[in-house]
Design a protein around this motif. Structure first.
Motif, short mmCIF file in Angstrom:
data_model
loop_
_atom_site.label_atom_id
_atom_site.label_comp_id
_atom_site.label_asym_id
_atom_site.label_seq_id
_atom_site.Cartn_x
_atom_site.Cartn_y
_atom_site.Cartn_z
N ILE A 40 3.65 9.45 0.35
CA ILE A 40 4.63 9.16 1.39
C ILE A 40 5.59 10.34 1.55
O ILE A 40 5.91 10.74 2.66
CB ILE A 40 5.40 7.86 1.06
CG1 ILE A 40 4.44 6.68 1.18
CG2 ILE A 40 6.58 7.68 2.00
CD1 ILE A 40 4.98 5.39 0.65
N ILE A 41 5.99 10.94 0.43
CA ILE A 41 6.93 12.06 0.52
C ILE A 41 6.24 13.30 1.08
O ILE A 41 6.76 13.98 1.95
CB ILE A 41 7.54 12.37 -0.87
CG1 ILE A 41 8.42 11.21 -1.31
CG2 ILE A 41 8.34 13.66 -0.85
CD1 ILE A 41 8.88 11.28 -2.74
N LEU A 42 5.05 13.60 0.59
CA LEU A 42 4.41 14.86 0.97
C LEU A 42 3.64 14.77 2.28
O LEU A 42 3.33 15.78 2.90
CB LEU A 42 3.48 15.34 -0.15
CG LEU A 42 4.19 15.66 -1.47
CD1 LEU A 42 3.19 16.12 -2.51
CD2 LEU A 42 5.24 16.73 -1.29
N TYR B 50 13.26 8.41 -6.09
CA TYR B 50 12.11 9.30 -5.88
C TYR B 50 12.43 10.32 -4.79
O TYR B 50 11.99 11.46 -4.84
CB TYR B 50 10.89 8.50 -5.42
CG TYR B 50 10.29 7.58 -6.45
CD1 TYR B 50 10.49 7.80 -7.81
CD2 TYR B 50 9.50 6.50 -6.05
CE1 TYR B 50 9.93 6.94 -8.74
CE2 TYR B 50 8.93 5.66 -6.98
CZ TYR B 50 9.14 5.88 -8.33
OH TYR B 50 8.59 5.03 -9.25
N GLN B 51 13.16 9.87 -3.78
CA GLN B 51 13.41 10.73 -2.63
C GLN B 51 14.48 11.77 -2.91
O GLN B 51 14.26 12.95 -2.73
CB GLN B 51 13.84 9.89 -1.43
CG GLN B 51 12.74 9.02 -0.85
CD GLN B 51 11.78 9.78 0.02
OE1 GLN B 51 12.12 10.84 0.54
NE2 GLN B 51 10.58 9.27 0.20
N SER B 52 15.66 11.31 -3.33
CA SER B 52 16.77 12.25 -3.46
C SER B 52 16.86 12.82 -4.86
O SER B 52 17.57 13.78 -5.08
CB SER B 52 18.08 11.55 -3.11
OG SER B 52 18.39 10.59 -4.09
N ARG C 242 10.81 1.42 3.13
CA ARG C 242 9.86 2.15 3.96
C ARG C 242 9.31 3.38 3.23
O ARG C 242 8.16 3.75 3.39
CB ARG C 242 10.52 2.54 5.29
CG ARG C 242 9.68 2.14 6.47
CD ARG C 242 10.39 2.41 7.76
NE ARG C 242 11.47 1.45 7.99
CZ ARG C 242 12.68 1.80 8.42
NH1 ARG C 242 12.96 3.05 8.65
NH2 ARG C 242 13.59 0.89 8.63
N GLN C 243 10.17 4.00 2.41
CA GLN C 243 9.73 5.21 1.71
C GLN C 243 9.14 4.90 0.35
O GLN C 243 8.82 5.79 -0.41
CB GLN C 243 10.93 6.14 1.52
CG GLN C 243 11.50 6.63 2.81
CD GLN C 243 12.78 7.39 2.60
OE1 GLN C 243 13.52 7.13 1.67
NE2 GLN C 243 13.05 8.35 3.47
N PRO D 27 0.81 -1.22 0.00
CA PRO D 27 0.00 0.00 0.00
C PRO D 27 0.84 1.27 0.00
O PRO D 27 2.02 1.25 0.35
CB PRO D 27 -0.79 -0.11 1.30
CG PRO D 27 -0.04 -1.07 2.15
CD PRO D 27 0.68 -1.98 1.23
N GLY D 28 0.22 2.38 -0.40
CA GLY D 28 0.89 3.68 -0.39
C GLY D 28 1.49 3.98 -1.74
O GLY D 28 1.80 3.07 -2.52
#
Lengths: 316, 499
Positions: free
Chosen positions: A37-39, A82-84, A268-269, A31-32
């Motif tokens: 997750i980022i915002l 996606y994160q960095s 997790r992210q 899920p997610g």
């Protein structure tokens, strides 16, 4: 033997494709979505949608998968986090050297300590030394890694102040993590070597060797050890491959950036490109190591070497 | 053999003493090592999302003004020397100082401020900081005029958090702009080792004067026990810590612990669309049933402020008139009886993610004491958030932060936020109107009165069962002097000093 190795290398292609499909599917089923997750919970739905579209996450699952594989095959590109928002390969390369060092150090320590004590234990079975080894091994095999790590840190960093408590800057930073990882695995190797040796010593060819008057040294090194080592090497190979995945506990406790923490954080992210990139990287390495282990068998065991030779001819 | 042993021992001792000298006993007087929990994903001035990112960016980037988030203080001059608000509240004019420069020595002008404001406006990450902003005008190099669509009072606090970045640098290289930032604040970015650390250096030409601490290293230490040990060995000088490390660190005479209030709130969310939570008496009963002091002692080691109000005590608009629920199980039982609930009553599942499971356990016990039975359902965090925001739950426990202007709390109450942060799925026309009228009110006193009405209403209707505001804890070396931490605990290394 070269032909065998070549064939094995080709087998890696379906294995890696299978691994990537499996991991990609599992990640997509959890899920997610990366945008929310980022915002976070307070974000506007349109911002989340815009971010997901930017990542291409709005596309159907199969299209995303084939785009991903296509980028790897045709552009040698593992994608962007996606994160960095940096290339995944940079994240991997920033961490892999630490993991590789820790793996090599801890495997060396654990095999030297584990195998040699295992041999001594077996040769001097039921001696005081054997009892001490077996009990100590049992204790270390049962101690949880994080506790051992913290205890080592309390003693060597806080009380004695001789070793740093965190980081990966110098070789000194690797002493405590290496001890933490290798104590447990040395204990396992000791027990394995000991039982393999004990089994071999009871074989008839050992009795024959004794009967023909070979020295004990020769019997142990030449006859018993070479046969007993086969299962030990298999275990060493797989655990070497597995520990390249990162000693998550040691990495976390000693704040050492490695593959283990990279992957767990990314999962997790829901940072799919990082998880995929790191998994594929490790799967490739793991397959290569298993191949090397298989080839090593030939060095140790002439019977297996003979099988690799063309036509299965035997030189008797 | 004996000789070998002696030599080996001597070598060991020599190695130990040598290494003792290498390890710093205490840090040099102009450098500072700060431990952070996680690596920064980005150094983008506006497209960031985590606490470690804002804490670091706050040192690299300066803002137009500094404003204490409690809303009780006048903004302090930074890059802007002064500001005016038009009568109707739709126009904010900032007058910039002329001696402020970026780290590459170029002057900070109105064009850079306009560029930065627009960067925020476009940002899906921090766009809410400039809510209401329509256009930005720059009549001259040192004047910036922000035009708002309508009067929107929370704008000032939001705009004071905008990091001012260089337009020319962005245009020269959008990649370098993010990876190797040139900022406007007291500290220059030097470099980073991904996953390990990040280094800053004092910007000596900073317009408020060169910072006292010259070199700052952020070390990434995710494990709280490791962080506590590194603080004690002196390898780390400053860190935010978990309440579980408190005892150990308090015992060390070389370490000071400071508490910072936060507006974040730990609460029990009830789905108002589901029975029996659509009944105000049931919600009040749950509010009375929870022993907040006990929960804070168990789950926060006492490091949280008990508060049943979603508006924290340091926040603009808080007043004593807003009702406080206290622990009163008898009253809870009475209310449940009035609501026609026959105990023992099965509430179903308390939905939580792993990190909130201990809160749910305490709440479960308290509810049981008044005859409300509930199971605890622990879900993976993202699955949990999905269920929570889509309303697929009846009762849940969590912690949320809606920091910034008090107006941010609209997300917990207004109809339009059902599906995001309005977890109670509360929908009330009067509440919507009150929140909208608060944004249009330019007079601070009148605005505070509107918030007073809002939170009185929220408390009377027991929309949420808020438990406490957790404190942010900082531990640092006793020789380091840090000013008192204000609401939300943002820190500026510029204000730190070694004694």
């Amino acid at each position: 033997m070269g032909k065998y190795a070549g064939k094995r290398l080709l087998y890696m292609i379906p294995v890696l494709l299978g691994v990537s499909f499996l991991v990609f599917t599992i990640l997509s089923l959890t899920p997610g979505d990366p945008g929310s997750i980022i915002l976070g919970i307070t974000a506007k739905p349109e911002d989340i949608a815009a971010l997901n579209a930017e990542f291409g996450y709005d596309q159907p699952f199969l299209i995303r998968f084939f785009n991903y594989i296509g980028d790897i095959i045709f552009h040698f590109d593992l994608g962007t986090s996606y994160q960095s928002r940096q290339p995944v390969i940079e994240d991997i390369m920033a961490r892999f050297p630490n993991t590789l060092k820790l793996t090599i150090f801890s495997m060396s320590v654990s095999s030297i300590v584990g195998i040699s004590l295992g041999i001594i234990s077996a040769v001097r079975q039921y001696s005081t030394l054997d009892h001490i080894c077996v009990v100590t091994a049992l204790i270390f095999a049962s101690i949880p890694g994080f506790w051992l790590g913290l205890m080592l840190m309390l003693i060597f960093s806080l009380k004695l102040r001789i070793l740093p408590s965190y980081g990966a800057g110098t070789l000194k930073h690797f002493i405590l993590p290496t001890l933490t990882v290798s104590m447990t695995s040395a204990a396992g190797l000791l027990r394995l070597t000991r039982s393999a040796m004990l089994e071999t010593v009871r074989q008839e060819y050992i009795r024959t060797a004794k009967a023909k008057g070979a020295s004990e040294k020769r019997i142990i090194w030449k006859h018993a050890l070479r046969n007993a080592l086969l299962p030990v090497i298999t275990t060493l190979g797989t655990s070497f491959g597995a520990s390249l995945g990162g000693a998550i506990i040691a990495e976390t406790v000693f704040a050492m950036p490695g593959m283990g923490t990279l992957i767990t954080t990314a999962i997790r992210q829901k940072d799919i490109p990082v998880v995929m990139g790191a998994t594929l990287f490790l799967a490739t390495l793991f397959s290569l190591i298993i191949l090397i282990v298989d080839l090593l068998y030939a060095v140790i065991d002439p019977r297996i070497k003979a099988k690799y030779q063309s036509g299965g001819k035997r030189r008797d | 053999m004996k000789k070998i042993k002696t030599t080996a021992a001597a070598v060991c001792i020599a190695a130990m003493t040598m290494s003792m000298n290498i390890l710093p006993v205490s840090a040099a007087n102009d450098s500072l090592v700060i431990a952070i929990d996680a690596d920064l994903d980005t150094l983008h001035p506006s497209d960031f999302s985590t606490t470690v990112e804002i804490d670091t960016l706050n040192q690299i980037y300066d803002t137009l003004m500094y404003m204490n988030p409690d809303g009780e203080h006048e903004p302090e001059a930074r890059i802007a020397e002064s500001y005016e608000v038009s009568e109707d509240g739709t126009q904010y004019t900032f007058h910039l100082r002329k001696d402020a420069t970026f780290h590459d020595g170029t002057p900070i002008t109105a064009a850079d401020v306009k560029f930065s404001l627009e960067l925020y406006q476009k940002s899906p990450y921090q766009g809410s900081q400039v809510t209401g902003l329509s256009t930005v005008e720059t009549p001259d190099d040192y004047t910036v005029v922000c035009h708002l669509e309508n009067a929107y009072s929370p704008f000032l606090l939001g705009v004071c958090s905008v990091h001012i970045a260089s337009k020319a640098y962005y245009e020269a290289s959008p990649e370098e702009f993010v990876s190797n930032p040139i900022g406007s604040g007291p500290y220059k970015y030097v470099g980073r080792n991904k996953g390990s650390n990040l280094t800053l250096e004092a910007y000596d030409d900073y317009y408020r004067g060169a910072p006292s601490i010259k070199e700052v290293t952020y070390e990434i230490i995710p494990d709280s026990s490791t962080k506590a040990i590194a603080l004690q060995t002196g390898e780390v000088n400053f860190a935010s810590i978990e309440s579980s490390s408190m005892m150990q660190l308090q015992a060390n005479p070389n370490i000071v612990i400071a508490e910072a209030p936060t507006s974040g709130f730990t609460y029990v969310s009830m789905n108002l669309e589901k029975e029996p939570f659509n009944d105000v008496k049931v919600r009040q009963a749950i509010n009375y049933a929870i022993d907040r002091e006990n929960l804070v002692a168990i789950c926060f080691d006492g490091e949280a402020e008990v508060n049943s109000n979603i508006c924290s005590k340091d926040r603009f608009g808080y007043s004593e008139d807003q009702f406080q629920y206290t622990y009163d199980p008898e009253k809870a039982k009475e209310l449940l009886a009035e609501a026609g609930i026959e105990t023992p009553y099965d509430l179903g599942e308390i939905l939580v993610a792993e990190k909130y499971a201990n809160i749910a356990t305490v709440v479960q016990n308290d509810l049981k004491a008044v005859g409300l039975e509930a199971e605890i359902a622990v879900k993976e965090f993202n699955a949990y958030i999905d269920d929570l925001t889509s309303g697929n739950y009846s009762i849940a426990a969590l912690n949320m932060t809606l920091e910034g202007d008090t107006q941010m709390l609209e997300m917990a109450f207004m109809t339009e936020y059902i599906g995001t942060a309005n977890n109670a799925r509360y929908s009330d026309e009067e509440m919507n109107t009150l929140f909208i009228s608060a944004t249009a009110e330019t007079d601070a006193e009148k605005r505070a009165e509107i918030y007073n009405q809002i939170f009185q209403k929220a408390q009377n209707e027991a929309i949420y069962a808020v438990i406490c505001n957790p404190l942010t804890l900082y531990a640092y070396n006793k020789d380091l002097s840090c000013p008192e931490f204000t609401l939300e605990g943002f820190y500026y290394i510029y204000d730190f000093q070694w004694q």
